[in-house]
Design a protein around this motif. Sequence first.
Motif, PDB file in Angstrom:
ATOM      1  N   ALA A  65       0.850  -1.107   0.101  1.00  0.00           N
ATOM      2  CA  ALA A  65       0.048  -0.024   0.007  1.00  0.00           C
ATOM      3  C   ALA A  65       0.744   1.241  -0.289  1.00  0.00           C
ATOM      4  O   ALA A  65       0.604   2.190  -0.855  1.00  0.00           O
ATOM      5  CB  ALA A  65      -0.873  -0.128   1.154  1.00  0.00           C
ATOM      6  N   CYS A  69       1.341   1.625  -4.232  1.00  0.00           N
ATOM      7  CA  CYS A  69       0.006   2.380  -4.339  1.00  0.00           C
ATOM      8  C   CYS A  69       0.454   3.848  -4.386  1.00  0.00           C
ATOM      9  O   CYS A  69      -0.183   4.807  -5.248  1.00  0.00           O
ATOM     10  CB  CYS A  69      -0.871   2.076  -3.132  1.00  0.00           C
ATOM     11  SG  CYS A  69      -1.675   0.245  -3.429  1.00  0.00           S
ATOM     12  N   SER A  70       1.519   4.321  -3.514  1.00  0.00           N
ATOM     13  CA  SER A  70       2.028   5.576  -3.389  1.00  0.00           C
ATOM     14  C   SER A  70       2.617   6.107  -4.679  1.00  0.00           C
ATOM     15  O   SER A  70       2.520   7.101  -5.047  1.00  0.00           O
ATOM     16  CB  SER A  70       2.763   5.592  -2.252  1.00  0.00           C
ATOM     17  OG  SER A  70       2.002   5.633  -1.176  1.00  0.00           O
ATOM     18  N   LEU A  72       2.001   5.031  -7.748  1.00  0.00           N
ATOM     19  CA  LEU A  72       1.119   4.968  -8.587  1.00  0.00           C
ATOM     20  C   LEU A  72       0.346   6.372  -8.348  1.00  0.00           C
ATOM     21  O   LEU A  72      -0.411   6.882  -9.326  1.00  0.00           O
ATOM     22  CB  LEU A  72       0.090   3.807  -8.623  1.00  0.00           C
ATOM     23  CG  LEU A  72       0.603   2.659  -9.231  1.00  0.00           C
ATOM     24  CD1 LEU A  72       0.043   1.263  -8.840  1.00  0.00           C
ATOM     25  CD2 LEU A  72       1.125   2.724 -10.349  1.00  0.00           C
ATOM     26  N   ILE A  73      -0.139   6.791  -7.112  1.00  0.00           N
ATOM     27  CA  ILE A  73      -0.805   7.989  -6.879  1.00  0.00           C
ATOM     28  C   ILE A  73       0.208   9.189  -7.426  1.00  0.00           C
ATOM     29  O   ILE A  73      -0.146  10.111  -8.027  1.00  0.00           O
ATOM     30  CB  ILE A  73      -1.049   8.209  -5.523  1.00  0.00           C
ATOM     31  CG1 ILE A  73      -2.056   7.195  -5.055  1.00  0.00           C
ATOM     32  CG2 ILE A  73      -1.317   9.840  -5.007  1.00  0.00           C
ATOM     33  CD1 ILE A  73      -2.500   7.128  -3.586  1.00  0.00           C
ATOM     34  N   THR A  79      -5.813   6.039  -9.834  1.00  0.00           N
ATOM     35  CA  THR A  79      -5.703   6.741  -8.467  1.00  0.00           C
ATOM     36  C   THR A  79      -6.820   5.976  -7.657  1.00  0.00           C
ATOM     37  O   THR A  79      -6.795   5.891  -6.722  1.00  0.00           O
ATOM     38  CB  THR A  79      -5.768   8.301  -8.893  1.00  0.00           C
ATOM     39  OG1 THR A  79      -4.846   8.678  -9.485  1.00  0.00           O
ATOM     40  CG2 THR A  79      -5.860   8.850  -7.239  1.00  0.00           C
ATOM     41  N   VAL A  82      -6.039   2.513  -6.474  1.00  0.00           N
ATOM     42  CA  VAL A  82      -5.008   2.377  -5.723  1.00  0.00           C
ATOM     43  C   VAL A  82      -4.955   3.213  -4.426  1.00  0.00           C
ATOM     44  O   VAL A  82      -4.259   2.880  -3.446  1.00  0.00           O
ATOM     45  CB  VAL A  82      -3.559   2.761  -6.421  1.00  0.00           C
ATOM     46  CG1 VAL A  82      -3.264   1.887  -7.614  1.00  0.00           C
ATOM     47  CG2 VAL A  82      -3.413   4.118  -6.750  1.00  0.00           C
ATOM     48  N   LEU A  86      -4.574   2.006   0.715  1.00  0.00           N
ATOM     49  CA  LEU A  86      -4.326   3.109   1.454  1.00  0.00           C
ATOM     50  C   LEU A  86      -5.309   3.443   2.363  1.00  0.00           C
ATOM     51  O   LEU A  86      -5.249   3.662   3.731  1.00  0.00           O
ATOM     52  CB  LEU A  86      -3.779   4.259   0.712  1.00  0.00           C
ATOM     53  CG  LEU A  86      -2.406   3.776   0.058  1.00  0.00           C
ATOM     54  CD1 LEU A  86      -1.993   4.898  -1.268  1.00  0.00           C
ATOM     55  CD2 LEU A  86      -1.292   4.000   1.036  1.00  0.00           C
ATOM     56  N   TYR A 116      -6.951  10.283   1.094  1.00  0.00           N
ATOM     57  CA  TYR A 116      -7.138   9.325   0.319  1.00  0.00           C
ATOM     58  C   TYR A 116      -8.669   9.196   0.090  1.00  0.00           C
ATOM     59  O   TYR A 116      -8.902   9.223  -1.136  1.00  0.00           O
ATOM     60  CB  TYR A 116      -6.661   8.008   0.963  1.00  0.00           C
ATOM     61  CG  TYR A 116      -5.028   8.027   1.074  1.00  0.00           C
ATOM     62  CD1 TYR A 116      -4.203   8.680   0.035  1.00  0.00           C
ATOM     63  CD2 TYR A 116      -4.642   7.558   2.241  1.00  0.00           C
ATOM     64  CE1 TYR A 116      -2.824   8.303   0.131  1.00  0.00           C
ATOM     65  CE2 TYR A 116      -3.087   7.484   2.294  1.00  0.00           C
ATOM     66  CZ  TYR A 116      -2.236   8.000   1.250  1.00  0.00           C
ATOM     67  OH  TYR A 116      -0.968   7.860   1.436  1.00  0.00           O
TER      68      TYR A 116
END
Length: 142
Positions: A65, A69-70, A72-73, A79, A82, A86, A116
């Motif tokens: 996460a 995921c960060s 990809l953010i 977004t 992902v 989070l 988020y």
Amino acid sequence: MWIFDTSRDKKLYHTALLLMRIVVGIFMFTHGLKKYMMLFSGELIQFPDPLGVGSTTSLVLTVFAEVVCSALIFIGLGTRLVVLPLIFTMFVIVFVVHGADGFGNQELPAVYLLIYLVLLVTGSGKYSIDHLISRKRSKVTY
């Protein structure tokens, strides 16, 4: 007076989303890298297991996460998808891991949780890979 104007300046809106994605992406990514290093330190993993899946599994899920995921953010790819791991991670940290610890330990993860949730609702904005994909798909005629 411009201070009280509630109309949305689209360029400013998308720039603010970009800035928020970059900042939260970098901060959480670097935070997650510290946990990632724990996986390869050779030491016994001592990590909370709030869901009863094991310390190592909890650590791996948290690293996924916070790091993957960060990242990809940060680039604005997938977004809305992902942010879900989070959101779940921050929810567990705020209400399970630090549930009895008081506001001081809940404050920062609660702020991340709110950010988020905002990204889940707004998406990544115009300055993102999501927007490029969306724009490209809308040009395709069926």
